[in-house]
Every structure is written in structure tokens, then in C-alpha cells.
Design a protein around this motif. Structure first.
Motif, PDB file in Angstrom:
ATOM      1  N   THR A 392     -21.774 -33.574  49.709  1.00 23.63           N
ATOM      2  CA  THR A 392     -22.840 -34.575  49.629  1.00 23.63           C
ATOM      3  C   THR A 392     -22.353 -35.932  50.132  1.00 23.63           C
ATOM      4  O   THR A 392     -21.217 -36.339  49.881  1.00 23.63           O
ATOM      5  N   VAL A 393     -23.235 -36.651  50.828  1.00 18.57           N
ATOM      6  CA  VAL A 393     -22.915 -37.966  51.378  1.00 18.57           C
ATOM      7  C   VAL A 393     -23.323 -39.064  50.390  1.00 18.57           C
ATOM      8  O   VAL A 393     -24.435 -39.053  49.858  1.00 18.57           O
ATOM      9  N   VAL A 432     -30.030 -53.656  48.891  1.00 18.00           N
ATOM     10  CA  VAL A 432     -29.981 -52.299  49.443  1.00 18.00           C
ATOM     11  C   VAL A 432     -29.382 -51.372  48.388  1.00 18.00           C
ATOM     12  O   VAL A 432     -28.241 -51.554  47.967  1.00 18.00           O
ATOM     13  N   ASP A 433     -30.148 -50.376  47.948  1.00 21.68           N
ATOM     14  CA  ASP A 433     -29.691 -49.445  46.920  1.00 21.68           C
ATOM     15  C   ASP A 433     -28.769 -48.388  47.515  1.00 21.68           C
ATOM     16  O   ASP A 433     -28.904 -47.986  48.680  1.00 21.68           O
ATOM     17  N   GLY A 438     -28.861 -38.598  50.326  1.00 22.68           N
ATOM     18  CA  GLY A 438     -30.068 -39.095  50.972  1.00 22.68           C
ATOM     19  C   GLY A 438     -31.134 -39.588  50.021  1.00 22.68           C
ATOM     20  O   GLY A 438     -32.175 -40.096  50.455  1.00 22.68           O
ATOM     21  N   THR A 439     -30.903 -39.465  48.707  1.00 22.99           N
ATOM     22  CA  THR A 439     -31.876 -39.893  47.701  1.00 22.99           C
ATOM     23  C   THR A 439     -31.428 -41.218  47.083  1.00 22.99           C
ATOM     24  O   THR A 439     -30.262 -41.373  46.718  1.00 22.99           O
ATOM     25  N   THR A 440     -32.349 -42.161  46.959  1.00 21.34           N
ATOM     26  CA  THR A 440     -32.027 -43.464  46.392  1.00 21.34           C
ATOM     27  C   THR A 440     -31.573 -43.333  44.950  1.00 21.34           C
ATOM     28  O   THR A 440     -32.207 -42.640  44.140  1.00 21.34           O
ATOM     29  N   ALA A 441     -30.470 -43.984  44.620  1.00 22.81           N
ATOM     30  CA  ALA A 441     -29.921 -43.921  43.272  1.00 22.81           C
ATOM     31  C   ALA A 441     -30.848 -44.597  42.271  1.00 22.81           C
ATOM     32  O   ALA A 441     -31.538 -45.570  42.598  1.00 22.81           O
ATOM     33  N   GLN A 477     -20.037 -46.663  39.605  1.00 22.96           N
ATOM     34  CA  GLN A 477     -20.932 -45.579  39.196  1.00 22.96           C
ATOM     35  C   GLN A 477     -22.239 -45.618  39.967  1.00 22.96           C
ATOM     36  O   GLN A 477     -22.818 -46.683  40.191  1.00 22.96           O
ATOM     37  N   VAL A 478     -22.701 -44.437  40.382  1.00 25.84           N
ATOM     38  CA  VAL A 478     -24.025 -44.251  40.968  1.00 25.84           C
ATOM     39  C   VAL A 478     -24.764 -43.241  40.097  1.00 25.84           C
ATOM     40  O   VAL A 478     -24.267 -42.133  39.856  1.00 25.84           O
ATOM     41  N   GLU A 479     -25.939 -43.625  39.605  1.00 27.82           N
ATOM     42  CA  GLU A 479     -26.713 -42.741  38.732  1.00 27.82           C
ATOM     43  C   GLU A 479     -27.814 -42.045  39.521  1.00 27.82           C
ATOM     44  O   GLU A 479     -28.601 -42.683  40.223  1.00 27.82           O
ATOM     45  N   THR A 480     -27.866 -40.715  39.410  1.00 23.74           N
ATOM     46  CA  THR A 480     -28.945 -39.929  40.003  1.00 23.74           C
ATOM     47  C   THR A 480     -29.812 -39.362  38.880  1.00 23.74           C
ATOM     48  O   THR A 480     -29.560 -39.614  37.696  1.00 23.74           O
TER      49      THR A 480
END
Length: 637
Positions: A392-393, A432-433, A438-441, A477-480
Motif C-alpha cells: 500500500t502507498v 493537504v490530508d 489512495g483513500t484520504t485519512a 500516525q495516519v488513521e484510516t
């Protein structure tokens, strides 16, 4: 080019510390109004100070020092009265205090300029700590240069690393700042070169303790700016990893400089030239917002840290260069490489999945850094992907926008600090998030900063004395919707990268530097460093000798391995090892790979230094990081 260390005098060194007339000793008397604040600790005390709590958060109405006694009055509370003397008084007992009937005992320190003090006391009635400060407000602020600061440890939380809880790595006994003998933080005051310039503040703390599976590490980063009301406000993000555990703790907060009034229009600095300030978790818009701690998939823990910064005459300002996307040559944007470990935490179960990552398309323009000496701002973007399934990117943008410096439609500030070419950093962009797959966090809290070394790492590592490339660490941290994607102490390196057609086709060069990488070793995770050497013959075909030594118990040898140059999809040049880098020592049976670029210097030498990615992918052992090396001989000089 830009200013040099010789032509830039730090504001701290310019300032003449003027002392008020005083009778020193037990009968100390000072003129002026010493205003500030006193806080009682929360229950439990690991939650920090009682910020915003009526009767326990006490701003002073008046404050004076006379005959060896400090007396403060509060709007509706009992006075605070306690002894004070020049320097440290380790045996303070308050004769009056605003927080109840308990006796407050502990210590005080009045700084050498006689314009700021702190009290660090314990309430004997409930064993809670009390922190107080007071001083004479700064009325004339610097308009040029830089003031460097060192931070006092958080007395209430009992932590060496500001805003990080003691049990989460704050108690680690490691270097006071990132880099060799650097001050913790700095404010650059000059805004004369641009109408959108900011008085930027940045501070970094942390390092590692131990090695391998027993290693613990912590990083703490602050960035902000001094606003129009002379209040310092900004963002803190930190991360830590303890005892080799493959799990990361994340910390974040807004912070604000504190004074005797709960108003952003109130000056938050003390001393002749902004020599002292105190920050606590608070948002200037929303008020008393706590710091937050994340671990596994647990509920967020709230706490209220407080840290005092004081100016120091150590620290110098180096060369300041504007690097933007529109400039060419050495003034063009910095591009480069990154590698590290990604820790994916399932929100439902708390299960952690680990992987390593690197540049998403293995080209240097996946890592882009821009700097502006006119606005004191930074803008950067990192695009990386997992090196193992599901590949995943992750994309994130750091720092500030600015119409003049970086193009775009608007300007903002407070999310980055540019001090000089070797000293800058930023947090995730407000405009910019981040995206993951490819999905915004849903949310992102990320930091990036420069460093010249990492305190506590192996004594056998000799860090690159690089002048033209820049390297550092990043994380957060990036939250999905389903996960927390976490990074801690991942290295990056960036430089001015020449086009392939501008590289030499004859001559030889040798480089010496270091390797920094995140390691996933079985169930353990940690940071490892080592030494790197590379010798290149630029004739066609290019020959090279590559060696990594003293890295996590072994090394890799690539004598005669060679490198291949390319210019894929219009990106600046890159090189890859064309032969095998064979493991030695603890890495026997393993192989490594590199991808990198040569760094241009201001004089136009296209191969002055070298940096790139190092990767190891073996059964039960994975590592991903960077190398950085400066010229030791040949046409790179």
C-alpha cells in the motif's frame, strides 16, 4: 548561498543581559512586577497539571521580590509567599499558598538575568506536585537573528522528554537534543524579507537507549510561530518504542506559551529579549485542549504537560538556502530517499502487522523538500509504499503553503520552521490530508525534522559530516477507517539531484558516511546504525565498491558490485547496485540492496556527496533505511 555562521550572530549572543539592581543573598530585592502562574497537579499526577481547573490553576495578579521573599496575589485565592534567592534554592517552604492547607516544600530557581524564576514544590497534604513561574515580561522583541533555547525537564510529569509521559519513554536517560551538543530549540525572528514570513520556532528531543531487542527510543518534536500578540503557539507530535516491542506509542498536542492571563493577546515571553517562556497543552482557539496519547487500539489518554524553555548562548546559525520547485541547480527543490518500518494496528482487535517501506516508485522525486529563507518555512511531500504485501502507498504533505515561496493560491504558517540548511522541520500539512491506499485519512499526526546524529546509537557509527545533502527522521500516525498506521524514527535523506546527462563520464570518487535503518527482527523492532563506504569509477560501465560495516552485528560487502544509472520516467537520476551486496557476520546468508543519487553542491559539482536507500529482506529479518556519505577523495571534491 545565503548567510553563514560567521556572518550571522545569534540573538542570544547579541543580547546583553541587564540585571536589575539587587541585594544578593538571603535578602534579595528586585524591582519590577513578576507575573506568572501556579498550577497544582492532577490526580493521578501522571495526568499533569490542573490546567483550567478553578482554584488549582492560579494566574497571578501581582508579584514582587523583596527581602528574599516572593509574594504573589491571585484574584480570589490566598497569597503565595515563599523564600527566593539568586540561583537555586533547594530548601523552599512556602509560608502561604493558594491550594489548601498543605505545606508546599521543594526548590526554586531564579535565573541569572534576575527576570524569571520557577518553583518546583510538593504539597505535603496530598503529595501532589505544584509548578509555578513568574517573571518580567519582554517588552522589546528581537527583529533579527536567532535565539537558541534549552528546555527544563517537566517537573510534574517527571519526564526528561517534554510532553512524553514518563512510562512511555519520557524517563529515558539519553541526549537532551537531536544532534551533537545542539540546543533543544530555536526561534528565528527575522521577518524582513517577506510579508508572509513567520517568526518560526522548532525544538527536538530524544534518541535511543540500548540496542537490538532491548532497545527503547523516543522522539519529541515541536513546531510553531510567534504570533502578532507575541504568543508562541504550535503543534507537538512525538513517538516512542520500548524494549524492542513491535508497537508504537504516539503523542500529540497543540501548545501555547503561558502567562498570567488566559488571553492570546497577552505576551508569553519573559526577560530582556524573549529569554524565557513556558508552554502547556492548549489551543489558542478552543482553549484548554489536553495532550493525547495513543497506544495499540486503546482509548486515547489525555494529560496536561508543561515545559519551561530558557535561552542559551550555545548554538550557531549555518548557511540558509532557499530550495524551491521553480529554481534550478543547487537552489532547486531537494529530492531523495526514505525507508523505515510501518506498524498497522487493527482498530477492532489491536493486532499489529509490520512491514518495511521505501520510495513508492524507487525514484528520488518520491521525497521532496522545499525551504525558504525569506519566509522561514518548509514544505515537503513523502510518497512511500510497503515492500511486502499488500504494498500500500502512503502519501503525506508536510509544512506550510506560501504564494511567494512555494507557489499555490494561499499562504499559511505555524506548521514548519526553517532555521538553516541543517536545522528545520515540519508537521503534517493543514491544507493537504495524508492518503493511504489512495483513500484520504480520517486524521494524520506526522512529523519530519533534520538531524546530524542520533543520541545513544552505536559508538562505532561515524555519522556523515555532510554539507550539501540533508537527512533526518520522521514518524507519527495516519488513521484510516479500520487501522492506525504508525511510523517511528524512520530516516530520510534529500539533496539537489542532477539530471543524468549532467553526471561525469570519467574520473573516480570515494565517499564515507553512515547507514540508519528501522529493523524488524522476528518479533522485535528497533533502530540500527552503521558505517558506509562507496568508491565509484564513472567510466562506462560504471564500477563501484560498496561496503556497510558495524550494522546490527555485521555488514555487507559489494566489492566490484558496480552500480547502474538511470533516469526513469523523467525523474532525476538514480543508481542501483548491479551486483550482490553479500552479508557478513550476523548477516551471513543475507543480501542487501541500495538505491541512491549523487548530491550537487553550490559550486556545480554534480557528485559532491551521495545518499539513498538501503534495504534488507531476508526470512525473519527485514531492514529499511538510508545511507548518507560525503566526499573523501576524487572528483567529488
Amino acid at each position: 548561498g545565503g548567510e553563514t555562521a560567521e556572518s550571522t550572530t545569534t540573538q542570544s549572543q547579541q543580547n546583553t543581559k541587564l540585571q536589575d539592581s539587587a541585594t544578593l543573598g538571603s535578602g534579595l530585592t528586585l524591582s519590577g512586577s513578576f507575573l506568572g502562574r501556579f498550577w497544582h497537579a492532577r490526580n493521578p499526577t501522571t495526568a499533569g497539571i490542573d490546567k483550567g481547573q478553578s482554584g488549582l490553576d492560579a494566574p497571578t495578579s501581582t508579584g514582587s521580590i523583596s527581602s528574599g521573599t516572593y509574594t504573589a496575589t491571585f484574584s480570589s485565592l490566598t497569597n503565595f509567599v515563599a523564600p527566593i534567592k539568586a540561583g537555586v534554592n533547594s530548601s523552599v517552604t512556602a509560608t502561604s499558598q493558594p491550594f489548601g492547607t498543605g505545606t508546599l516544600t521543594g526548590s526554586s530557581e531564579l535565573f541569572s538575568d534576575n527576570k524569571f524564576f520557577v518553583y518546583e514544590l510538593t504539597d505535603q497534604a496530598d503529595n501532589h506536585k505544584v509548578f509555578g513561574f513568574g517573571g518580567i515580561h519582554t517588552t522589546s522583541f528581537p527583529t533579527s537573528g536567532v535565539t537558541f533555547y534549552n528546555a527544563r525537564r517537566d517537573f510534574v510529569l517527571d519526564t526528561n522528554t517534554p510532553f512524553v509521559l514518563k512510562a512511555d519513554g519520557g524517563a529515558l536517560s539519553i541526549g537532551s537534543g537531536i544532534g551533537s551538543s545542539n540546543p533543544n530549540g530555536a526561534i528565528i525572528w527575522d521577518t524582513s524579507q517577506s510579508t508572509t514570513a513567520q517568526r518560526a520556532f522548532g525544538a527536538v528531543f530524544g534518541g535511543v537507549s540500548g540496542s537490538g531487542s532491548s532497545q527503547s527510543s523516543v522522539l519529541s518534536f515541536f513546531v510553531g510561530n510567534v504570533g502578532s500578540h507575541n504568543q508562541l503557539q504550535g503543534i507537538f507530535i512525538g513517538s516512542s518504542m520500548l524494549n524492542g516491542e513491535a508497537n508504537i506509542r504516539i503523542f500529540e498536542a497543540d501548545f501555547l506559551s503561558q502567562s498570567e492571563a488566559a488571553s492570546v493577546s497577552n505576551n508569553g515571553f519573559y526577560g530582556t529579549s524573549a529569554d524565557h517562556f513556558v508552554i502547556s497543552a492548549e489551543d489558542s482557539i478552543d482553549g484548554n485542549q489536553p495532550a493525547q496519547r495513543y497506544f495499540s487500539n486503546n482509548t486515547v489518554q489525555n494529560y496536561y504537560p508543561v515545559t519551561n524553555f530558557n535561552s542559551t548562548t550555545s548554538g550557531t546559525v549555518g548557511t540558509r538556502t532557499t530550495h524551491t520547485a521553480t529554481a534550478s541547480g543547487f537552489g532547486g527543490k531537494l529530492q531523495g530517499w526514505s525507508g523505515g518500518g510501518l506498524f498497522s494496528v487493527n482498530k477492532s482487535s489491536g493486532a499489529v502487522t509490520t512491514s518495511t517501506f521505501a520510495n513508492s516508485t524507487s525514484v528520488p522525486d518520491n521525497i521532496v523538500v522545499q525551504t525558504s529563507k525569506e519566509t522561514n518555512k518548509v514544505k515537503a511531500s513523502f510518497t512511500v509504499n510497503q515492500l511486502q504485501y499488500p504494498f500500500t502507498v502512503l502519501f503525506t504533505q508536510f509544512g506550510d503553503e506560501d504564494v511567494g515561496a512555494f507557489g499555490g493560491a494561499s499562504s499559511d504558517g505555524g506548521d514548519s520552521a526553517f532555521i538553516d540548511d541543517r536545522t528545520f522541520g515540519a508537521v503534517d500539512s493543514e491544507t493537504v490530508d495524508a492518503t493511504f491506499g489512495g483513500t484520504t485519512a480520517l486524521d494524520d499526526d506526522l512529523y519530519m525534522f533534520t538531524t546530524s546524529s542520533i543520541p545513544g546509537t552505536e559508538s562505532t557509527t561515524t555519522y556523515c559530516s555532510c554539507q550539501y545533502l540533508t537527512w533526518g527522521l520522521w514518524g507519527g500516525q495516519v488513521e484510516t477507517a479500520t487501522t492506525f498506521e504508525r511510523i517511528h524514527s524512520a530516516p530520510w535523506v534529500a539533496m539537489s539531484v542532477a539530471d543524468l546527462t549532467n553526471l561525469p563520464t570519467t574520473g573516480t570518487a570515494s565517499y564515507t558516511g553512515h547507514v540508519v535503518a528501522n529493523v524488524l527482527n522476528g518479533t522485535n523492532a528497533y533502530l540500527a546504525t552503521g558505517n558506509f563506504t562507496m568508491s565509484v569509477d564513472f567510466a562506462n560501465p560504471i564500477g563501484a565498491s560498496l561496503n556497510i560495516t558495524d550494522f546490527d552485528g555485521g555488514g555487507f560487502s559489494g566489492n566490484g558490485a558496480g552500480i547502474t544509472l538511470s533516469n526513469p520516467t523523467g525523474a532525476p537520476h538514480r543508481f542501483l547496485n548491479s551486483g550482490t551486496l553479500t552479508g557478513t557476520g550476523a548477516h551471513s546468508g543475507r543480501t542487501a540492496s541500495i538505491a541512491g543519487s549523487f548530491a550537487t553542491n553550490p559550486s556545480g559539482n554534480k557528485v559532491a556527496e551521495v545518499g539513498g536507500h538501503v534495504g534488507i529482506d531476508a526470512t525473519g529479518y527485514k531492514a529499511s533505511g538510508i545511507f548518507a556519505a560525503n566526499c573523501s577523495s576524487g572528483i567529488c571534491q
